[in-house]
Design an enzyme around this catalytic site. Structure first.
Site, PDB file in Angstrom:
ATOM      1  N   GLU A  42     -35.106  13.284  -4.127  1.00  0.00           N
ATOM      2  CA  GLU A  42     -35.919  13.083  -2.921  1.00  0.00           C
ATOM      3  C   GLU A  42     -35.817  11.664  -2.372  1.00  0.00           C
ATOM      4  O   GLU A  42     -36.674  11.228  -1.601  1.00  0.00           O
ATOM      5  CB  GLU A  42     -37.372  13.533  -3.122  1.00  0.00           C
TER       6      GLU A  42
ATOM      7  N   HIS B 102     -48.928  16.159  -7.098  1.00  0.00           N
ATOM      8  CA  HIS B 102     -49.842  16.021  -5.956  1.00  0.00           C
ATOM      9  C   HIS B 102     -50.943  17.082  -5.991  1.00  0.00           C
ATOM     10  O   HIS B 102     -51.965  16.928  -5.334  1.00  0.00           O
ATOM     11  CB  HIS B 102     -49.070  16.092  -4.644  1.00  0.00           C
TER      12      HIS B 102
ATOM     13  N   ASP C 277     -40.583  13.996   0.946  1.00  0.00           N
ATOM     14  CA  ASP C 277     -40.162  12.649   0.528  1.00  0.00           C
ATOM     15  C   ASP C 277     -38.747  12.347   1.018  1.00  0.00           C
ATOM     16  O   ASP C 277     -38.451  11.220   1.415  1.00  0.00           O
ATOM     17  CB  ASP C 277     -40.239  12.519  -1.000  1.00  0.00           C
TER      18      ASP C 277
ATOM     19  N   ARG D 266     -44.806  21.253 -12.442  1.00  0.00           N
ATOM     20  CA  ARG D 266     -44.312  19.952 -11.972  1.00  0.00           C
ATOM     21  C   ARG D 266     -45.225  18.873 -12.529  1.00  0.00           C
ATOM     22  O   ARG D 266     -46.433  18.888 -12.308  1.00  0.00           O
ATOM     23  CB  ARG D 266     -44.276  19.854 -10.445  1.00  0.00           C
TER      24      ARG D 266
HETATM   25  C1  3PY Z   1     -41.607  16.864  -1.246  1.00  0.00           C
HETATM   26  O1  3PY Z   1     -41.383  17.596  -0.274  1.00  0.00           O
HETATM   27  O2  3PY Z   1     -41.413  15.649  -1.265  1.00  0.00           O
HETATM   28  C2  3PY Z   1     -42.133  17.463  -2.453  1.00  0.00           C
HETATM   29  O3  3PY Z   1     -42.220  16.795  -3.461  1.00  0.00           O
HETATM   30  C3  3PY Z   1     -42.594  18.879  -2.406  1.00  0.00           C
HETATM   31  O4  3PY Z   1     -43.772  19.069  -3.112  1.00  0.00           O
HETATM   32 MG    MG Z   2     -42.022  14.750  -3.188  1.00  0.00          MG
END
Ligand code: 3PY
Ligand code: MG
Length: 258
Positions: free
Chosen positions: A151, A46, A177, A71
């Site tokens: 996530e 992101h 997420d 990442r």
């Molecule tokens: C999230 O919180 O989903 C993340 O990927 C953190 O960057």
């Molecule tokens: Mg995320």
């Protein structure tokens, strides 16, 4: 930042904090490293980092004596292995929702016989002190970390099995997420209290497999809580936010408003 590697420190149980860089400017990553964070994470998912800014950002962080983490975007295991070639101490893969994905990530980031990482770590060898390719080959599987992001609900169900995959060195929670998954799309709230037990269970799953537990803290104030929940590595301090808070504070002070 000490002389032990990031992997050694995390495996020894140190509680660490990494900064988080989304602005693709090596000087910013270097500046974060100079503040004293244990590592600086460059975000290509992101955040705005490209392979070029990752290459230069890792150099900037190394100049300040620190390790860099990268990442990669979803499914970009090729980029994970490239980031390691560029000298990343750890790579984070988002949205690892199946054992096949976990195995593919491990395969791309570990040399044989553990995986299928292709040889070419020129920059990593230079940054590791130039001990030579043979030394890097012997150390790399142990000394670089492959962290799989948990996530989603599917990943939560598989957390123990993903953590147990050979070549996966740890689990990394993305609370935003995860909150969307937990609330079935009703909300995005990194602080959602009702999911905290599930999040703690992800740290426990990593520990059970003898692996590292890591998490992103959208609010740095969550750092001590996450460490107490069993996380070894907390990522906090997003460069864009730091710049804007710092600049706003300076503006208010200069106007006599603070
Ligand atoms: C999230 O919180 O989903 C993340 O990927 C953190 O960057
Ligand atoms: Mg995320």
């Amino acid at each position: 930042m000490g002389s032990a590697s990031l992997a050694e420190r995390l495996k020894a149980g140190d509680k660490l904090v990494s900064a988080w860089s989304v602005l693709p400017e090596p000087l910013i990553a270097e500046t974060l490293a100079r503040v004293g964070f244990d590592a600086v994470t460059l975000d290509m998912q992101h955040g705005f980092h490209s392979s070029e800014s990752v290459l230069r950002g890792i150099g900037g962080v190394a100049l300040a004596g620190g390790p860099a983490i990268v990442r990669v975007p979803v499914g970009r295991f090729d980029m994970a292995s490239r980031a390691l070639d560029m000298g990343a101490a750890a790579v984070i893969a988002p949205m690892v929702n199946s054992l096949d994905e976990a195995r593919a990530f491990a395969a791309a980031t570990k040399f044989p016989p553990l995986g299928e990482r292709s040889w070419g770590p020129g920059r990593a060898v230079e940054l590791s002190g130039g001990a030579g390719g043979g030394a890097y080959l012997r150390q790399a599987n142990e000394d670089t970390l492959s962290l799989a992001m948990i996530e989603t609900r599917a990943a939560l169900r598989l957390a123990e099995e993903i953590a147990a995959v050979d070549g996966i060195d740890g689990l990394f929670v993305g609370p935003s997420d995860f909150s969307i998954a937990w609330s079935e799309g009703i909300t995005v709230d990194h602080a959602l209290e009702e999911m905290m037990e599930a999040i703690a269970s992800i740290a426990a799953a990593a520990r059970k497999a003898g692996k590292v537990a890591a998490i992103f803290a959208a609010d740095a104030a969550f750092g001590p809580r996450y460490h107490a929940m069993g996380f070894d590595l907390v990522c906090a301090g997003v460069d864009a936010a730091c710049l804007s808070f710092g600049a706003a504070a300076a503006l208010h002070k200069a106007r006599g408003q603070a």
